[in-house]
Write an enzyme that holds these catalytic residues in place. Structure first.
Site, PDB file in Angstrom:
ATOM      1  N   SER A  69       0.802  -1.234   0.000  1.00 10.25           N
ATOM      2  CA  SER A  69       0.000   0.000   0.000  1.00 10.25           C
ATOM      3  C   SER A  69       0.830   1.278   0.000  1.00 10.25           C
ATOM      4  O   SER A  69       0.275   2.361  -0.220  1.00 10.25           O
ATOM      5  CB  SER A  69      -0.937   0.013   1.205  1.00 10.25           C
ATOM      6  OG  SER A  69      -1.929  -0.952   1.023  1.00 10.25           O
ATOM      7  N   LYS A  72       0.536   3.374  -2.989  1.00 12.11           N
ATOM      8  CA  LYS A  72      -0.683   4.166  -3.231  1.00 12.11           C
ATOM      9  C   LYS A  72      -0.418   5.679  -3.195  1.00 12.11           C
ATOM     10  O   LYS A  72      -1.100   6.454  -3.856  1.00 12.11           O
ATOM     11  CB  LYS A  72      -1.759   3.808  -2.194  1.00 12.11           C
ATOM     12  CG  LYS A  72      -2.283   2.384  -2.352  1.00 12.11           C
ATOM     13  CD  LYS A  72      -3.168   1.949  -1.195  1.00 12.11           C
ATOM     14  CE  LYS A  72      -3.612   0.502  -1.392  1.00 12.11           C
ATOM     15  NZ  LYS A  72      -4.350  -0.026  -0.238  1.00 12.11           N
ATOM     16  N   TYR A 197      -2.876  -2.464 -10.537  1.00 16.03           N
ATOM     17  CA  TYR A 197      -2.871  -2.324  -9.071  1.00 16.03           C
ATOM     18  C   TYR A 197      -1.978  -3.388  -8.410  1.00 16.03           C
ATOM     19  O   TYR A 197      -1.105  -3.062  -7.593  1.00 16.03           O
ATOM     20  CB  TYR A 197      -4.313  -2.410  -8.555  1.00 16.03           C
ATOM     21  CG  TYR A 197      -4.403  -2.436  -7.049  1.00 16.03           C
ATOM     22  CD1 TYR A 197      -4.177  -1.285  -6.293  1.00 16.03           C
ATOM     23  CD2 TYR A 197      -4.697  -3.625  -6.368  1.00 16.03           C
ATOM     24  CE1 TYR A 197      -4.240  -1.314  -4.908  1.00 16.03           C
ATOM     25  CE2 TYR A 197      -4.765  -3.656  -4.982  1.00 16.03           C
ATOM     26  CZ  TYR A 197      -4.532  -2.505  -4.264  1.00 16.03           C
ATOM     27  OH  TYR A 197      -4.584  -2.538  -2.886  1.00 16.03           O
ATOM     28  N   TYR A 249      -4.262   3.855   7.842  1.00 16.40           N
ATOM     29  CA  TYR A 249      -5.615   3.296   7.872  1.00 16.40           C
ATOM     30  C   TYR A 249      -6.370   3.755   9.105  1.00 16.40           C
ATOM     31  O   TYR A 249      -6.220   4.893   9.525  1.00 16.40           O
ATOM     32  CB  TYR A 249      -5.568   1.762   7.761  1.00 16.40           C
ATOM     33  CG  TYR A 249      -4.937   1.363   6.472  1.00 16.40           C
ATOM     34  CD1 TYR A 249      -5.584   1.615   5.275  1.00 16.40           C
ATOM     35  CD2 TYR A 249      -3.677   0.813   6.444  1.00 16.40           C
ATOM     36  CE1 TYR A 249      -4.995   1.296   4.083  1.00 16.40           C
ATOM     37  CE2 TYR A 249      -3.079   0.480   5.246  1.00 16.40           C
ATOM     38  CZ  TYR A 249      -3.751   0.728   4.066  1.00 16.40           C
ATOM     39  OH  TYR A 249      -3.159   0.419   2.895  1.00 16.40           O
ATOM     40  N   VAL A 267       1.169  -3.858   3.927  1.00 15.39           N
ATOM     41  CA  VAL A 267       1.033  -5.134   4.645  1.00 15.39           C
ATOM     42  C   VAL A 267       2.299  -5.987   4.624  1.00 15.39           C
ATOM     43  O   VAL A 267       2.364  -6.999   5.315  1.00 15.39           O
ATOM     44  CB  VAL A 267      -0.130  -6.017   4.138  1.00 15.39           C
ATOM     45  CG1 VAL A 267      -1.443  -5.559   4.683  1.00 15.39           C
ATOM     46  CG2 VAL A 267      -0.137  -6.136   2.647  1.00 15.39           C
TER      47      VAL A 267
END
Ligand code: DON
Length: 313
Positions: A69, A72, A197, A249, A267
């Site tokens: 992530s 991103k 992605y 998050y 992760v």
């Protein structure tokens, strides 16, 4: 000779890392992407780099891991550079969710059914669809080139084992993507969007790569080591805000209080963070807490930030 502050960090860092190591036992390596479960459970490493190019490292900073992530942040920036703010924010929102990173709950609950922000999976999959390029290959190539330039590392590559593992098992992300198509957020071939992605999530880095990318953000989009302007300042400002409000998050509020720096986790156990104008920082610690952030990595950043008084708040 090193500048005085970084010299202090160099002396203290081994002790701070040592104090965070017991946390690895409390975390769990991600296994929902089967290939990630091979990561060393007890690893912890960090690299800090200042605008003079001086760096300090400790622990397993040479460990290679996938960005997951963390990518991103940079796909968002590239999508903004490709399309501008209005186009991007017509498809994805600007608010934290309070839900898990892979939740699709609010896509049904809250109209108009666009993802809440670009840091959760739904938002990042949407952002992947906005990257300019005729094919998934061309889009993916542009993302990889952008990251190579930011990291000052032409050797960055995909970990195709992790890519295949996620692509073979990514049913939840597939469901999110199909839901987004139903809501009119995505169009065209969903598998092609997911390919882009999954590929950018699987780009392999070490802590120095993350620290150098973070340093560009710390310097408002210019690479202090080459003098090149790589990202418009406004887009760094947007990315920085999302990192602060949504980057960890549904633990972003706690991280803001305990560490107080813009950050983005993945992760695989990586965390990219920075001290504005002063340091780019890359951390890895694959054992995660229940919010999907590196257990020991967060602890280590908390110690350093408190000791150095780095909170931006
Ligand atoms: O989409 C996924 O589930 C992964 N490729 C990335 C998720 C992730 O890193 C969440 N981070 N904490």
């Amino acid at each position: 000779m090193m500048s005085p502050e970084i010299e202090t960090i160099r002396q203290q860092l081994p002790g701070w890392l040592e104090a965070s190591l017991p946390c690895v036992g409390r975390g769990k390596v991600a296994s929902y992407i089967p290939e990630l479960s091979k990561a060393p459970h007890d690893a912890l490493g960090i690299t800090l780099m200042n605008p003079q190019g001086e760096s300090v490292t400790a622990g397993d900073c040479g460990l290679r891991f996938t960005m997951q992530s963390i990518s991103k942040v940079f796909t968002l920036i590239l999508a903004l550079m490709d399309n501008g703010e209005d186009a991007v924010f017509s498809k994805v929102g600007m608010e934290p969710t309070g839900d898990n990173f892979n939740s699709m709950l609010k896509l049904e609950l809250v109209r108009p059914g666009i993802p809440f922000n670009p840091m959760i999976n739904a938002g990042a999959i949407t952002v992947s669809s906005l990257i300019r390029g005729e094919s998934p290959n061309e889009k993916s190539d542009r993302i990889l080139q952008f990251l190579k330039e930011l990291a000052g590392n032409t050797d960055l590559e995909y970990d195709l084992g992790v890519y295949r593992s996620e692509s073979d098992t990514g049913n939840l992300n597939r469901s999110i993507a199909f839901f987004l198509k139903e809501n009119g957020v995505l169009s065209g071939d969903i598998e092609k969007v997911l390919e882009v992605y999954f590929l950018h999530c699987s780009i392999a880095v070490d802590c120095a790569d993350l620290a150098r990318m973070a340093l560009v953000l710390a310097c408002n989009g210019s690479d202090p080591l080459t003098g090149k302007a790589l990202i418009p300042r406004r887009y760094v400002q947007i990315a920085k805000t999302f990192m602060t409000t949504c980057g960890m998050y549904n633990a972003s509020g706690e991280f803001a209080i305990q560490v107080g720096l813009p950050a983005k986790s993945g992760v695989s156990g990586g965390i990219l963070t920075f001290v504005p104008g002063r340091y780019g920082i890359g951390v890895v610690g694959p054992a995660l807490n229940n919010k999907g952030n590196s257990y020991a990595g967060v602890h280590l950043l908390q110690s350093i930030s408190r000791e150095m008084d780095w909170s931006i708040f």
